[in-house]
Write an enzyme that holds these catalytic residues in place. Structure first.
Site, PDB file in Angstrom:
ATOM      1  CE  LYS A 236       3.387   1.189  -0.487  1.00  0.00           C
ATOM      2  NZ  LYS A 236       3.798   0.526   0.657  1.00  0.00           N
TER       3      LYS A 236
ATOM      4  CB  SER B  24       0.757  -1.664   1.769  1.00  0.00           C
ATOM      5  OG  SER B  24       1.987  -0.998   1.965  1.00  0.00           O
TER       6      SER B  24
ATOM      7  CB  SER C 183       4.533  -2.784   2.998  1.00  0.00           C
ATOM      8  OG  SER C 183       3.332  -2.871   3.682  1.00  0.00           O
TER       9      SER C 183
HETATM   10  N1  GLN Z   1       0.939  -5.379   6.690  1.00  0.00           N
HETATM   11  C1  GLN Z   1       1.479  -4.556   7.819  1.00  0.00           C
HETATM   12  C2  GLN Z   1       0.286  -3.405   7.948  1.00  0.00           C
HETATM   13  O1  GLN Z   1      -0.689  -3.465   7.514  1.00  0.00           O
HETATM   14  C3  GLN Z   1       2.799  -3.851   7.005  1.00  0.00           C
HETATM   15  C4  GLN Z   1       2.530  -2.471   5.987  1.00  0.00           C
HETATM   16  C5  GLN Z   1       3.888  -1.799   5.711  1.00  0.00           C
HETATM   17  O2  GLN Z   1       4.686  -2.327   5.843  1.00  0.00           O
HETATM   18  N2  GLN Z   1       3.537  -0.705   5.170  1.00  0.00           N
HETATM   19  O3  GLN Z   1       0.676  -2.578   8.898  1.00  0.00           O
END
Ligand code: GLN
Length: 468
Positions: free
Chosen positions: A68, A143, A167
């Protein structure tokens, strides 16, 4: 594509041709926009070096890994999916990258993501949305959408994502892959661009339990560069497959209301019934704090983010707006230009909940409520070994369909956030096909009890037949 497929090919053809062919395949077939940069020259150099050494008993010998783009790989870009870092090149390796290289893995490239890991659909990347390999009109989740798509699309066998509120697990669920958020402190965050430091963990995304365990065992461990890592014994991960331990599995009936997709609910009960038939015991648990989970997260995560992202000011890192006349103008114009809408929203919320007069009302209250959730969840492990929930309340949606519906996005993190708030490990496993997609189950364990998640995870994989 699984690690064993790569190993078979390496045995037959050698490591360099395999790495070349993986790179060629990504160049020709990444129709998902899952990669932002390929590590072509270095990956081949690394493969040549490994081949010359001739030592193929390293655990990830020649295994291509996608990373990532918020994890530092020396001499590669690290954009974090943001315009503000579009030309930033990392001068060092994250600890997980050092560990992967030592284990013989090949860093193939950096994957697309929601900007600074804020998002649930990968539509918030400055470099375009990622498409779901199961149906390209749909989002892959976020994400870590690029990391999930690269594995689901069989461009690489395994990848790394980061998980602050789901994420790793949510994109794994959306793409039919396996995803793990380890216990907080199990994996070093050194070299991971911080979103919300008290919640962030790096985790693997794979096409099988075997591969998930292989990657996990390489990246874990105490690191003096991250003081929150813990020197915990790593259980023997060789004897996971023939589990004879019968688990008490906790379920939260109160969380399974009408907002959950019916197919997800059906398959969740189906897998639980199957596990019960194998001798595991289901235990219904009370949990009345469901409505607080998302609000607590959406105060704490933005608060930490607004502080962490203060460093991106146009002075120290990345893109700078030229021609400004004061420091204030430089910082505000750079950030206005460099950050996307979702990041701005989180920074505004975060700054607000931390501001004088409001910190008591929002941030401090949220910290207390977080502690309550953590305590309550931990206490559940007095009577059960594992808590099972669906990974997500919803199936993938079409690209563009929900992008304006912020609350829908935030609410879809309901099942994944608790593990981050309380530091517990959680594993998402694909269950059954429904249309183009898969339903998924999430297994959450007690702190540093990843071993239980793996043992039960293998059983679930056996029941579903796994991915072919
Ligand atoms: N979907 C969550 C957010 O938008 C989790 C993001 C993550 O785990 N980086 O904050």
């Amino acid at each position: 594509m699984k690690i064993s497929d790569v190993k078979d090919r390496i045995d037959k053809e050698g490591i360099v041709p395999i790495v070349r062919s993986v790179i060629k395949n990504i160049k020709e077939n990444d129709v998902y926009n899952s990669f932002l940069e390929l590590n072509e020259k270095n990956a081949i150099k690394q493969a040549e070096k490994l081949s010359d050494e001739g030592n193929n008993d390293k655990p990830l010998y020649g295994v291509p890994v996608a990373v990532k783009d918020n994890i530092a790989v020396k001499n590669m870009k690290m954009t974090c999916g943001s315009k503000i870092l579009q030309d930033y090149i990392s001068p060092y390796n994250a600890t997980v990258i050092e560990k992967l290289k030592k284990a013989g893995a090949i860093i193939i490239g950096k994957t697309n993501m929601d900007e600074f890991a804020m998002g649930t659909s990968n539509e918030h990347s400055a470099f375009g949305p990622v498409k779901n390999p199961l149906n390209k009109e749909y989002v892959p989740g976020g994400s870590s959408g690029g990391s999930a798509a690269s594995v689901a699309g069989n461009l690489v066998p395994v990848s790394l994502g980061s998980d602050t509120g789901g994420s790793v697990r949510q994109p794994a669920a959306f793409t039919g892959t396996y995803g793990l958020k380890p216990t907080y402190g199990r994996v070093s965050r050194y070299g991971l661009t911080a979103f919300a430091s008290s919640l962030d963990q790096i985790g693997p995304i794979t096409n099988s339990m075997d591969d998930l365990v292989s990657l996990y065992s390489v990246i874990t461990g105490k690191d003096k560069k991250d003081s929150t890592t813990v020197d915990m014994h790593l259980d023997d991960l060789n004897k996971l497959k023939n589990n004879d331990k019968k688990y008490k599995i906790g379920i939260f009936k109160s969380m399974l209301d009408d907002d959950i997709n019916i197919k997800i609910k059906e398959d969740y009960y189906k897998i639980l019934k199957n596990l019960q038939k194998k001798g595991h015991k289901l235990v219904e648990l009370d949990f009345d704090k469901k409505d607080y989970i998302v609000p607590i997260y959406q105060i704490i995560a933005p608060a930490e983010a607004s502080s962490n992202l203060a460093r991106f000011d146009g002075i120290r890192y990345g893109t700078r707006k030229e021609g400004t006349r004061s420091k204030e103008e430089l910082v505000s114009k750079t950030r206005n230009l460099g950050f996307g809408e979702e990041v701005k929203r989180r920074c505004l919320v975060g700054t607000f909940v931390l501001s004088s007069g409001y910190a008591e009302k929002y941030y401090k209250k949220a910290l207390i409520a977080r502690k309550m959730i953590k305590k309550e969840l931990e206490s559940k492990f007095d009577s059960v070994d594992i808590i099972a929930t669906p990974t997500t309340p919803n199936l993938p949606f079409k690209i563009g369909e929900k992008v304006e519906n912020i609350l829908y996005m935030y609410k879809s993190d309901l099942f994944t956030i608790p593990a981050n708030l309380s530091g517990l490990p959680a594993l998402s496993i694909p269950l059954y096909k429904t249309g183009d997609f898969y339903t998924s189950v999430q297994l959450m364990g007690n702190s540093f009890k990843e071993i239980d998640l793996f043992k039960l995870g293998y059983e679930v994989e056996k029941i579903t037949g796994g991915k072919k």
